[in-house]
Design a protein around this motif. Structure first.
Motif, PDB file in Angstrom:
ATOM      1  N   TRP A 265       0.784  -0.979  -0.396  1.00 45.26           N
ATOM      2  CA  TRP A 265       0.293   0.091  -0.293  1.00 45.26           C
ATOM      3  C   TRP A 265       1.071   1.181   0.070  1.00 45.26           C
ATOM      4  CZ3 TRP A 265      -1.604   4.124   2.949  1.00 45.26           C
ATOM      5  CH2 TRP A 265      -3.533   4.600   2.523  1.00 45.26           C
ATOM      6  N   LEU A 266       1.799   1.285   0.989  1.00 42.26           N
ATOM      7  CA  LEU A 266       3.179   2.516   1.055  1.00 42.26           C
ATOM      8  C   LEU A 266       3.284   2.396  -0.384  1.00 42.26           C
ATOM      9  CD1 LEU A 266       4.270   1.832   4.454  1.00 42.26           C
ATOM     10  CD2 LEU A 266       2.760   4.036   3.406  1.00 42.26           C
ATOM     11  N   ASP A 267       3.748   1.531  -1.563  1.00 39.45           N
ATOM     12  CA  ASP A 267       4.710   1.826  -2.531  1.00 39.45           C
ATOM     13  C   ASP A 267       4.028   1.376  -3.241  1.00 39.45           C
ATOM     14  OD1 ASP A 267       7.269   0.686  -0.596  1.00 39.45           O
ATOM     15  OD2 ASP A 267       6.911  -1.245  -1.443  1.00 39.45           O
ATOM     16  N   GLN A 268       2.644   1.994  -3.592  1.00 35.81           N
ATOM     17  CA  GLN A 268       2.236   2.025  -4.466  1.00 35.81           C
ATOM     18  C   GLN A 268       2.569   3.562  -5.439  1.00 35.81           C
ATOM     19  OE1 GLN A 268      -2.157   1.861  -3.538  1.00 35.81           O
ATOM     20  NE2 GLN A 268      -1.888  -0.657  -4.267  1.00 35.81           N
TER      21      GLN A 268
ATOM     22  N   GLU B  50       8.402  -0.986  10.978  1.00 36.43           N
ATOM     23  CA  GLU B  50       9.793  -0.988  10.276  1.00 36.43           C
ATOM     24  C   GLU B  50       9.343  -0.912   9.217  1.00 36.43           C
ATOM     25  OE1 GLU B  50      11.852  -4.316  10.840  1.00 36.43           O
ATOM     26  OE2 GLU B  50      11.741  -4.079  12.948  1.00 36.43           O
ATOM     27  N   THR B  51       7.816  -1.542   8.714  1.00 31.25           N
ATOM     28  CA  THR B  51       7.183  -1.236   6.842  1.00 31.25           C
ATOM     29  C   THR B  51       7.333  -0.048   7.407  1.00 31.25           C
ATOM     30  OG1 THR B  51       6.459  -3.319   7.380  1.00 31.25           O
ATOM     31  CG2 THR B  51       5.413  -1.416   5.524  1.00 31.25           C
ATOM     32  N   VAL B  52       6.777   1.468   7.876  1.00 26.80           N
ATOM     33  CA  VAL B  52       6.195   2.430   7.550  1.00 26.80           C
ATOM     34  C   VAL B  52       8.211   3.472   7.770  1.00 26.80           C
ATOM     35  CG1 VAL B  52       5.942   4.435   9.279  1.00 26.80           C
ATOM     36  CG2 VAL B  52       4.389   2.544   8.809  1.00 26.80           C
ATOM     37  N   ALA B  53       8.954   2.692   8.219  1.00 26.05           N
ATOM     38  CA  ALA B  53      10.015   3.309   8.596  1.00 26.05           C
ATOM     39  C   ALA B  53      11.396   3.461   7.518  1.00 26.05           C
ATOM     40  CB  ALA B  53      11.426   3.494   9.545  1.00 26.05           C
ATOM     41  N   ARG B  54      10.614   2.540   6.791  1.00 20.51           N
ATOM     42  CA  ARG B  54      11.540   2.061   5.541  1.00 20.51           C
ATOM     43  C   ARG B  54      10.723   3.514   4.590  1.00 20.51           C
ATOM     44  NH1 ARG B  54      11.288  -3.657   6.998  1.00 20.51           N
ATOM     45  NH2 ARG B  54       9.407  -4.137   5.586  1.00 20.51           N
TER      46      ARG B  54
ATOM     47  N   GLU C  84      12.314   6.707   4.969  1.00 25.13           N
ATOM     48  CA  GLU C  84      13.730   6.554   4.060  1.00 25.13           C
ATOM     49  C   GLU C  84      13.291   6.382   2.199  1.00 25.13           C
ATOM     50  OE1 GLU C  84      17.157   6.822   5.506  1.00 25.13           O
ATOM     51  OE2 GLU C  84      15.361   7.318   7.623  1.00 25.13           O
ATOM     52  N   THR C  85      12.785   5.937   2.505  1.00 22.99           N
ATOM     53  CA  THR C  85      12.389   6.107   0.919  1.00 22.99           C
ATOM     54  C   THR C  85      11.413   7.169   0.094  1.00 22.99           C
ATOM     55  OG1 THR C  85      12.325   3.539   0.517  1.00 22.99           O
ATOM     56  CG2 THR C  85      11.329   4.898  -1.425  1.00 22.99           C
ATOM     57  N   MET C  86      11.340   7.692   0.938  1.00 21.99           N
ATOM     58  CA  MET C  86      10.352   9.521   0.396  1.00 21.99           C
ATOM     59  C   MET C  86      11.536  10.082   0.765  1.00 21.99           C
ATOM     60  SD  MET C  86       7.715   8.746  -0.349  1.00 21.99           S
ATOM     61  CE  MET C  86       7.965   7.783  -1.908  1.00 21.99           C
ATOM     62  N   LEU C  87      12.323  10.342   1.672  1.00 22.87           N
ATOM     63  CA  LEU C  87      13.536  10.456   2.464  1.00 22.87           C
ATOM     64  C   LEU C  87      14.534  10.674   1.655  1.00 22.87           C
ATOM     65  CD1 LEU C  87      13.952  10.565   6.032  1.00 22.87           C
ATOM     66  CD2 LEU C  87      13.059  12.478   4.613  1.00 22.87           C
TER      67      LEU C  87
END
Length: 196
Positions: free
Chosen positions: A63-66, A119-123, A126-129
């Motif tokens: 869901w986050l990666d979409q 951890e999933t949200v933190a990843r 990090e991708t967004m950053l």
């Protein structure tokens, strides 16, 4: 083809899990419900995801990666960094707002799952950053931005725009003053980064 004759893949399991989560919510949805929706045994689901927690983490990550690909293309683009930054922030806000409005059940489920899967949200963050850092680095290299620490600047941009991407603020995203507020924050941030 009946569901049981269709090859069982992780992607198919995740799609079914999203449907089950929409129907029952995160507290009541079970792996057995997912298996039933797929027409397979729950053991078949466990062959792809070793636990209910692993399945929920995978749903949250999916869901986050979409939006990652779209945002990554913007970050790596060739247009001026100021233009890319504004486009990136606008695209992120639009995606989050769309998800909250179009699929409120899954959005609420995501909130619950995200609180369980830090951890999933933190990843994801990090991708967004990383993407914001790329834009800032390009802006520094081209002379558009005067900042020295691209990563710290990216983090400051992320924090300054929290109201427009953190799901906690979703109930306010449809307020009539939200678009002007977003435009004002973007203008302030971009102006603050510009070389004088």
């Amino acid at each position: 083809m009946p569901p049981s004759e269709t090859p069982l893949t992780p992607a198919r399991i995740l799609e079914a899990t999203e449907d089950v989560l929409r129907r029952y919510g995160p507290a009541k949805a079970t792996v057995v419900d997912v298996a039933r929706a797929l027409g397979v045994s729950h053991g078949s689901v466990y062959r792809h995801f070793r636990s209910k927690t692993a399945l929920r983490e995978a749903v949250t990550a999916r869901w986050l990666d979409q939006e990652h690909d779209t945002l990554s293309r913007i970050a790596r683009g060739k247009t001026p960094a100021t233009e890319r930054l504004e486009n990136w922030l606008l695209t992120l806000f639009a995606a989050k707002r769309r998800k909250a409005g179009v699929d409120p059940e899954l959005f609420a489920t995501y909130l619950a799952l995200a609180s369980e899967n830090s951890e999933t949200v933190a990843r994801h963050v990090e991708t967004m950053l990383d993407q914001l850092t790329t834009i800032v680095e390009n802006g520094i290299a081209s002379g558009e931005f005067t900042m020295r620490d691209a990563r710290a600047t990216a983090r400051a941009l992320w924090d300054a725009t929290t109201r427009f991407h953190d799901p906690v603020y979703a109930p306010r995203w449809s307020d009539p003053d939200m678009d002007p507020a977003f435009a004002a924050v973007c203008e302030l941030l971009v102006d603050g980064l510009r070389a004088r």
